[in-house]
Design a protein around this motif. Structure first.
Motif, mmCIF file in Angstrom:
data_model
loop_
_atom_site.group_PDB
_atom_site.id
_atom_site.type_symbol
_atom_site.label_atom_id
_atom_site.label_comp_id
_atom_site.label_asym_id
_atom_site.label_seq_id
_atom_site.Cartn_x
_atom_site.Cartn_y
_atom_site.Cartn_z
ATOM 1 N N LEU A 151 50.432 36.969 40.995
ATOM 2 C CA LEU A 151 49.516 38.105 41.042
ATOM 3 C C LEU A 151 49.483 38.660 42.453
ATOM 4 O O LEU A 151 49.259 37.916 43.411
ATOM 5 N N THR A 152 49.711 39.967 42.573
ATOM 6 C CA THR A 152 49.637 40.609 43.883
ATOM 7 C C THR A 152 48.583 41.706 43.856
ATOM 8 O O THR A 152 48.645 42.616 43.022
ATOM 9 N N PHE A 153 47.625 41.592 44.757
ATOM 10 C CA PHE A 153 46.597 42.619 44.902
ATOM 11 C C PHE A 153 47.026 43.563 46.013
ATOM 12 O O PHE A 153 47.121 43.164 47.178
ATOM 13 N N PHE A 154 47.298 44.816 45.645
ATOM 14 C CA PHE A 154 47.684 45.843 46.611
ATOM 15 C C PHE A 154 46.393 46.518 47.060
ATOM 16 O O PHE A 154 45.930 47.480 46.470
ATOM 17 N N GLY A 155 45.816 45.969 48.110
ATOM 18 C CA GLY A 155 44.469 46.323 48.538
ATOM 19 C C GLY A 155 43.650 45.045 48.548
ATOM 20 O O GLY A 155 43.772 44.223 47.629
ATOM 21 N N ALA A 156 42.847 44.860 49.567
ATOM 22 C CA ALA A 156 42.156 43.579 49.748
ATOM 23 C C ALA A 156 40.667 43.780 49.985
ATOM 24 O O ALA A 156 40.056 43.085 50.801
ATOM 25 N N GLY A 157 40.075 44.720 49.276
ATOM 26 C CA GLY A 157 38.655 44.998 49.425
ATOM 27 C C GLY A 157 37.795 44.093 48.581
ATOM 28 O O GLY A 157 38.238 43.058 48.063
ATOM 29 N N SER A 158 36.538 44.488 48.392
ATOM 30 C CA SER A 158 35.560 43.635 47.719
ATOM 31 C C SER A 158 35.900 43.410 46.256
ATOM 32 O O SER A 158 35.672 42.314 45.723
ATOM 33 N N MET A 159 36.453 44.419 45.574
ATOM 34 C CA MET A 159 36.766 44.242 44.160
ATOM 35 C C MET A 159 37.941 43.303 43.963
ATOM 36 O O MET A 159 37.939 42.448 43.061
ATOM 37 N N ALA A 160 38.975 43.440 44.795
ATOM 38 C CA ALA A 160 40.102 42.520 44.726
ATOM 39 C C ALA A 160 39.628 41.096 44.981
ATOM 40 O O ALA A 160 40.025 40.152 44.274
ATOM 41 N N GLU A 161 38.775 40.932 45.970
ATOM 42 C CA GLU A 161 38.256 39.603 46.279
ATOM 43 C C GLU A 161 37.432 39.054 45.115
ATOM 44 O O GLU A 161 37.533 37.864 44.784
ATOM 45 N N ALA A 162 36.632 39.911 44.488
ATOM 46 C CA ALA A 162 35.796 39.460 43.380
ATOM 47 C C ALA A 162 36.641 38.892 42.246
ATOM 48 O O ALA A 162 36.337 37.826 41.692
ATOM 49 N N ILE A 163 37.712 39.589 41.899
ATOM 50 C CA ILE A 163 38.553 39.141 40.786
ATOM 51 C C ILE A 163 39.326 37.882 41.172
ATOM 52 O O ILE A 163 39.403 36.917 40.391
ATOM 53 N N ALA A 164 39.904 37.881 42.366
ATOM 54 C CA ALA A 164 40.644 36.699 42.820
ATOM 55 C C ALA A 164 39.724 35.482 42.864
ATOM 56 O O ALA A 164 40.089 34.391 42.396
ATOM 57 N N ARG A 165 38.546 35.659 43.396
ATOM 58 C CA ARG A 165 37.595 34.545 43.489
ATOM 59 C C ARG A 165 37.205 34.052 42.103
ATOM 60 O O ARG A 165 37.150 32.843 41.851
ATOM 61 N N GLY A 166 36.967 34.990 41.191
ATOM 62 C CA GLY A 166 36.593 34.600 39.837
ATOM 63 C C GLY A 166 37.684 33.795 39.151
ATOM 64 O O GLY A 166 37.412 32.767 38.516
ATOM 65 N N LEU A 167 38.915 34.234 39.279
ATOM 66 C CA LEU A 167 40.045 33.518 38.671
ATOM 67 C C LEU A 167 40.197 32.125 39.270
ATOM 68 O O LEU A 167 40.448 31.148 38.560
ATOM 69 N N GLU A 199 41.988 38.589 28.989
ATOM 70 C CA GLU A 199 41.697 37.228 29.432
ATOM 71 C C GLU A 199 41.352 37.204 30.915
ATOM 72 O O GLU A 199 40.432 36.486 31.344
ATOM 73 N N ILE A 200 42.078 37.993 31.700
ATOM 74 C CA ILE A 200 41.807 38.045 33.143
ATOM 75 C C ILE A 200 40.380 38.518 33.409
ATOM 76 O O ILE A 200 39.621 37.886 34.152
ATOM 77 N N PHE A 201 39.995 39.606 32.778
ATOM 78 C CA PHE A 201 38.688 40.179 33.082
ATOM 79 C C PHE A 201 37.554 39.473 32.345
ATOM 80 O O PHE A 201 36.417 39.466 32.830
ATOM 81 N N GLN A 202 37.863 38.838 31.206
ATOM 82 C CA GLN A 202 36.835 38.039 30.547
ATOM 83 C C GLN A 202 36.547 36.766 31.332
ATOM 84 O O GLN A 202 35.482 36.163 31.179
ATOM 85 N N SER A 203 37.479 36.373 32.187
ATOM 86 C CA SER A 203 37.242 35.204 33.025
ATOM 87 C C SER A 203 36.203 35.485 34.101
ATOM 88 O O SER A 203 35.677 34.549 34.714
ATOM 89 N N VAL A 204 35.917 36.750 34.342
ATOM 90 C CA VAL A 204 34.928 37.116 35.358
ATOM 91 C C VAL A 204 33.784 37.945 34.780
ATOM 92 O O VAL A 204 33.062 38.620 35.497
ATOM 93 N N GLY A 205 33.615 37.887 33.449
ATOM 94 C CA GLY A 205 32.526 38.620 32.830
ATOM 95 C C GLY A 205 32.864 39.067 31.422
ATOM 96 O O GLY A 205 33.662 38.446 30.721
ATOM 97 N N ILE A 206 32.266 40.180 31.019
ATOM 98 C CA ILE A 206 32.523 40.730 29.681
ATOM 99 C C ILE A 206 33.412 41.969 29.812
ATOM 100 O O ILE A 206 33.499 42.585 30.888
ATOM 101 N N THR A 207 34.066 42.322 28.708
ATOM 102 C CA THR A 207 34.921 43.507 28.711
ATOM 103 C C THR A 207 34.535 44.439 27.572
ATOM 104 O O THR A 207 34.010 44.005 26.547
ATOM 105 N N ALA A 208 34.818 45.710 27.777
ATOM 106 C CA ALA A 208 34.640 46.718 26.738
ATOM 107 C C ALA A 208 35.917 47.546 26.686
ATOM 108 O O ALA A 208 36.315 48.142 27.690
ATOM 109 N N ILE A 209 36.581 47.536 25.538
ATOM 110 C CA ILE A 209 37.812 48.300 25.378
ATOM 111 C C ILE A 209 37.459 49.748 25.066
ATOM 112 O O ILE A 209 36.704 50.036 24.131
ATOM 113 N N VAL A 210 37.989 50.652 25.866
ATOM 114 C CA VAL A 210 37.709 52.082 25.721
ATOM 115 C C VAL A 210 38.983 52.764 25.228
ATOM 116 O O VAL A 210 39.995 52.780 25.928
ATOM 117 N N GLU A 211 38.943 53.278 24.030
ATOM 118 C CA GLU A 211 40.146 53.886 23.449
ATOM 119 C C GLU A 211 40.451 55.244 24.075
ATOM 120 O O GLU A 211 41.604 55.616 24.228
#
Length: 295
Positions: A19-35, A167-179
């Motif tokens: 996994l490569t995060f292109f950008g290292a701000g708070s959101m990237a950190e949040a997801i990496a930390r959650g995983l 699976e990635i985003f459910q590991s850090v909370g809930i998801t809602a699929i938007v068609e």
């Protein structure tokens, strides 16, 4: 290999993917930390890169032991070897970053965008490739596993890749699929920017408590527990917030007096306008990036 037939090995699970995060701000950190905190992957599987801020990369490496390439060659290698590339840069930097990325991106990879307003079409245009793209709108509560993420997909994202991204985003909370992709701007307004609205309210509650004579700790503790309890009441009872509010509002009581004052200042209307403005701004940011890509 065609974009509709990625070689990404999703059956092996997230832990085997780079996994490569292109950008290292708070959101990237949040997801990496959650995983990482949920044991879904190891630090050596995650690379985080940015344009110039080496202090930030060192901070992330020291805190999570993730890979933080510093040279242009190492950054390029991280992008080329990634199974999943997360677009996590600021919207104003997205165009330049994607124009750089187009030289390295490959059909076997999955691109996941965390950028408010940036459309799938614009991503494909800037990358000059039709590859699997997952557009998301998470929020920073992902850091503690209580995030809310809206997700939509490009036509190139098959069922396995959908499952993987969820699976990635459910590991850090809930998801809602938007068609309908355009509704992700609404997600931005409601939940993407949403935590800030709650923090804003909490600031006001704490400040008011202190002005009424409570010490700092008491004002803060009471506010936190009140917000936590109210959210859990809605979740656990399944009742509508309006109904729960009515149940605790006694005629001519303290709560009614407070609600009447809020109504007299049109607070509900102001909150609605704020959410609409956030959604509108997301669309504006996307239009700016798209306009720049055509320049």
């Amino acid at each position: 290999m065609s974009a509709s037939e990625p070689s990404l090995s999703v059956n092996a699970g997230i832990s085997k993917l780079k996994l490569t995060f292109f950008g290292a701000g708070s959101m990237a950190e949040a997801i990496a930390r959650g995983l990482l905190e949920r044991g879904l992957t190891l630090p050596g599987q995650i690379s985080m890169i940015n344009r110039h801020n080496q202090d930030r990369l060192k901070e992330l490496h020291d805190r999570y032991h993730v890979i933080t390439p510093s040279t242009e060659e190492a950054k390029q290698q991280s992008l080329e070897e990634a199974d999943i590339i997360f677009l996590a840069m600021k919207p104003k930097d997205a165009q330049d970053a994607l124009l750089q990325l187009k030289h390295f991106v490959q059909p076997r990879q999955l691109v996941v965008s965390l950028i408010a307003g940036l459309s799938i079409r614009t991503i494909e245009q800037l990358l000059e490739a039709r590859i699997p793209v997952v557009r998301t709108m998470p929020n920073t509560s992902s850091t503690i596993g209580l995030g809310a993420t809206g997700i939509c997909y490009s036509d190139s994202v098959d069922g396995q890749l959908r499952t993987l991204s969820e699976e990635i985003f459910q590991s850090v909370g809930i998801t809602a699929i938007v068609e309908e992709e355009k509704l992700l701007d609404a997600v931005t307004g409601v939940s993407g920017s949403g935590p800030a609205y709650i923090y804003y309210l909490m600031e006001a509650m704490i400040d008011a408590g202190k002005k009424l004579g409570l010490d700092d700790e008491s004002a803060r503790t009471l506010t936190i527990q009140t917000v936590l309890g109210a959210a859990n009441m809605v979740k656990s009872t399944g009742e509508e917030p309006a109904e729960l509010r009515r149940k605790v509002t006694s005629p001519n009581g303290t709560t009614q007096a407070a609600i009447e004052l809020l109504n007299s200042h049109h607070v509900s209307e102001a909150i609605g306008k704020a959410i609409f403005r956030s959604a509108e701004r997301a669309a504006e940011l996307g239009a700016m990036i798209e306009g720049g890509s055509k320049g």
